[in-house]
Design a protein around this motif. Sequence first.
Motif, PDB file in Angstrom:
ATOM      1  N   GLY A  20       0.744  -1.244   0.000  1.00  0.00           N
ATOM      2  CA  GLY A  20       0.000   0.000   0.000  1.00  0.00           C
ATOM      3  C   GLY A  20       0.773   1.292   0.000  1.00  0.00           C
ATOM      4  O   GLY A  20       0.156   2.362  -0.023  1.00  0.00           O
ATOM      5  N   ILE A  21       2.112   1.253   0.049  1.00  0.00           N
ATOM      6  CA  ILE A  21       2.853   2.509   0.071  1.00  0.00           C
ATOM      7  C   ILE A  21       3.982   2.493  -0.948  1.00  0.00           C
ATOM      8  O   ILE A  21       4.407   1.443  -1.423  1.00  0.00           O
ATOM      9  CB  ILE A  21       3.444   2.816   1.471  1.00  0.00           C
ATOM     10  CG1 ILE A  21       4.530   1.794   1.841  1.00  0.00           C
ATOM     11  CG2 ILE A  21       2.370   2.858   2.539  1.00  0.00           C
ATOM     12  CD1 ILE A  21       5.283   2.178   3.105  1.00  0.00           C
ATOM     13  N   GLU A  22       4.474   3.680  -1.259  1.00  0.00           N
ATOM     14  CA  GLU A  22       5.633   3.851  -2.097  1.00  0.00           C
ATOM     15  C   GLU A  22       6.833   4.217  -1.220  1.00  0.00           C
ATOM     16  O   GLU A  22       6.675   4.665  -0.082  1.00  0.00           O
ATOM     17  CB  GLU A  22       5.395   4.945  -3.139  1.00  0.00           C
ATOM     18  CG  GLU A  22       4.258   4.658  -4.102  1.00  0.00           C
ATOM     19  CD  GLU A  22       4.539   3.466  -5.006  1.00  0.00           C
ATOM     20  OE1 GLU A  22       5.731   3.221  -5.290  1.00  0.00           O
ATOM     21  OE2 GLU A  22       3.573   2.784  -5.391  1.00  0.00           O
ATOM     22  N   ARG A  23       8.033   4.043  -1.759  1.00  0.00           N
ATOM     23  CA  ARG A  23       9.243   4.351  -1.011  1.00  0.00           C
ATOM     24  C   ARG A  23       9.300   5.832  -0.619  1.00  0.00           C
ATOM     25  O   ARG A  23       9.908   6.194   0.392  1.00  0.00           O
ATOM     26  CB  ARG A  23      10.471   3.963  -1.830  1.00  0.00           C
ATOM     27  CG  ARG A  23      11.780   4.100  -1.081  1.00  0.00           C
ATOM     28  CD  ARG A  23      12.922   3.394  -1.785  1.00  0.00           C
ATOM     29  NE  ARG A  23      13.213   3.946  -3.097  1.00  0.00           N
ATOM     30  CZ  ARG A  23      14.252   3.558  -3.840  1.00  0.00           C
ATOM     31  NH1 ARG A  23      15.064   2.610  -3.401  1.00  0.00           N
ATOM     32  NH2 ARG A  23      14.460   4.097  -5.028  1.00  0.00           N
ATOM     33  N   SER A  24       8.670   6.679  -1.407  1.00  0.00           N
ATOM     34  CA  SER A  24       8.693   8.112  -1.115  1.00  0.00           C
ATOM     35  C   SER A  24       7.856   8.483   0.108  1.00  0.00           C
ATOM     36  O   SER A  24       8.023   9.564   0.678  1.00  0.00           O
ATOM     37  CB  SER A  24       8.197   8.896  -2.334  1.00  0.00           C
ATOM     38  OG  SER A  24       6.885   8.488  -2.691  1.00  0.00           O
ATOM     39  N   SER A  25       6.957   7.587   0.524  1.00  0.00           N
ATOM     40  CA  SER A  25       6.092   7.867   1.684  1.00  0.00           C
ATOM     41  C   SER A  25       6.824   7.494   2.966  1.00  0.00           C
ATOM     42  O   SER A  25       6.411   6.596   3.712  1.00  0.00           O
ATOM     43  CB  SER A  25       4.784   7.088   1.565  1.00  0.00           C
ATOM     44  OG  SER A  25       4.126   7.365   0.361  1.00  0.00           O
ATOM     45  N   PHE A  26       7.895   8.207   3.251  1.00  0.00           N
ATOM     46  CA  PHE A  26       8.777   7.825   4.341  1.00  0.00           C
ATOM     47  C   PHE A  26       8.097   7.864   5.703  1.00  0.00           C
ATOM     48  O   PHE A  26       8.238   6.937   6.508  1.00  0.00           O
ATOM     49  CB  PHE A  26      10.021   8.721   4.359  1.00  0.00           C
ATOM     50  CG  PHE A  26      10.832   8.573   5.621  1.00  0.00           C
ATOM     51  CD1 PHE A  26      11.561   7.418   5.871  1.00  0.00           C
ATOM     52  CD2 PHE A  26      10.829   9.587   6.581  1.00  0.00           C
ATOM     53  CE1 PHE A  26      12.283   7.269   7.049  1.00  0.00           C
ATOM     54  CE2 PHE A  26      11.558   9.451   7.753  1.00  0.00           C
ATOM     55  CZ  PHE A  26      12.282   8.287   7.989  1.00  0.00           C
ATOM     56  N   TYR A  27       7.373   8.920   5.999  1.00  0.00           N
ATOM     57  CA  TYR A  27       6.808   9.081   7.340  1.00  0.00           C
ATOM     58  C   TYR A  27       5.767   8.004   7.632  1.00  0.00           C
ATOM     59  O   TYR A  27       5.714   7.449   8.745  1.00  0.00           O
ATOM     60  CB  TYR A  27       6.226  10.482   7.507  1.00  0.00           C
ATOM     61  CG  TYR A  27       7.287  11.543   7.476  1.00  0.00           C
ATOM     62  CD1 TYR A  27       8.171  11.704   8.547  1.00  0.00           C
ATOM     63  CD2 TYR A  27       7.445  12.369   6.361  1.00  0.00           C
ATOM     64  CE1 TYR A  27       9.172  12.661   8.517  1.00  0.00           C
ATOM     65  CE2 TYR A  27       8.454  13.331   6.322  1.00  0.00           C
ATOM     66  CZ  TYR A  27       9.313  13.465   7.396  1.00  0.00           C
ATOM     67  OH  TYR A  27      10.330  14.408   7.357  1.00  0.00           O
ATOM     68  N   LEU A  28       4.936   7.687   6.644  1.00  0.00           N
ATOM     69  CA  LEU A  28       3.972   6.601   6.818  1.00  0.00           C
ATOM     70  C   LEU A  28       4.705   5.275   7.010  1.00  0.00           C
ATOM     71  O   LEU A  28       4.352   4.481   7.893  1.00  0.00           O
ATOM     72  CB  LEU A  28       3.041   6.524   5.614  1.00  0.00           C
ATOM     73  CG  LEU A  28       2.040   5.361   5.609  1.00  0.00           C
ATOM     74  CD1 LEU A  28       1.146   5.404   6.847  1.00  0.00           C
ATOM     75  CD2 LEU A  28       1.202   5.390   4.330  1.00  0.00           C
TER      76      LEU A  28
END
Length: 435
Positions: A20-28
């Motif tokens: 459900g996430i991409e590598r760019s979504s660091f904080y999540l």
Amino acid sequence: MKSVAAVFLSCVSYVWIAYGIERSSFYLFFVLYATSFIAFLYLIFKGKENQNTLIFVAFGFRILLLFAIPNLSDDFYRFIWDGRMIWEGLNPYLVLPVNDTSLVGEGRLLYEGMGAMNGSHYTCYPPVNQFAFLIPAIFFSKNLLGATLVMRLLLILADLGTFIFGKKILNLLKLPSKYIFLYILNPFIILELTGNLHFEGLMIFFLAIAIYYLLKNKWLYSAVAFAVSVSVKLVPLLFVPIFIKKIGFWKTVGYGSLVILINLLFFLPFMSQDLYDNFMDSIHLYFQNFEFNASIYYIIREIGFQVKGYNIIHSVGKVTPILVIFAVAMFAFFRNNKNPKVLFESLLFSICIYYSLASIVHPWYVAIPLFLSVFTRYKFPLFWSFMIVLSYAAYQTSEYHENLYLVFLEYAVVYGVLLWELIGRKNDFPEISEV
């Protein structure tokens, strides 16, 4: 009920991270990772589950990731490309992906996935690793998901082997066998090895076999397993001198010679006039041109900027191997490595000194110190396995940029815990709940 909640929150975190996430979504990503890590610590230190339950949970988490395309690392594209090159009868050490994307199934997709920098350099993965890359190509020569599925199953089996031999080693050391869950249940291992398809898991499996037979004084069996480990990743070569006091100088010479001979035999199917040059060029390029998540190296680099006015990576890359060799020699000749617990400490600190001086410390590199720490009183690699995910902050934008404040925070915690363990704590293991 608290343990059930810990398992449930872990499942949610793993599925969310994997699908459900991409590598760019660091904080999540960091929040989800922290959630799974806190749940892991609860299960290890407070939970009352027996080992059968924990092993079911640990591999159940891995099964959740089975059908995910890795989203935190793009190295697997190169793994698949190398394997398909071999399946097509080509030598992956001689061909660049940037030049030959049409020669293998999904070639353009794989090249774009691995990135131009990776695709413009010759492969640097040793032969056994290449054979592992070949297996997915045999079953799925034109299916990306199928190839990742096969690689993931291989790494899950490797982790199972590490669990088995890790328990055997703990039994030899007369330590609680539940300590192996500090490695096998750790979210870092589950996500970086099973999730992101890094073959440190296969290397550590054979390293565990090698160390087990070394402790059983069956050095010939140990050398064969160690050779296979080296042929997955070259890093374990660093450990050979540490064995001198354990098996004697001349047996260690024989041990190292056998490891080198077996690795040369592994290279035979790929032998060509250009193999050595291409392979070594890639290794030299990697260690003398790239920088990521370093610690002491960054301090040296900053001093270089102040004194020389430019990046001294090339000079440092020539000096640090000498410093590492000197440190390993000190551990080899001046510590009582006949004692198995001291032996593990020497192995642990050797690899950590190597990484502390390295210009590149990718997250999955910490798998080796974490595994070795299981058999010692030192647990700073456990903290490192949490803090190292801060390095993913560098990928929040398409323009790679490290946050040096987070790098400083990572190593401040790791070195702080190490210092505390060296001078401030009792010589014992942490209390882990046993059933």
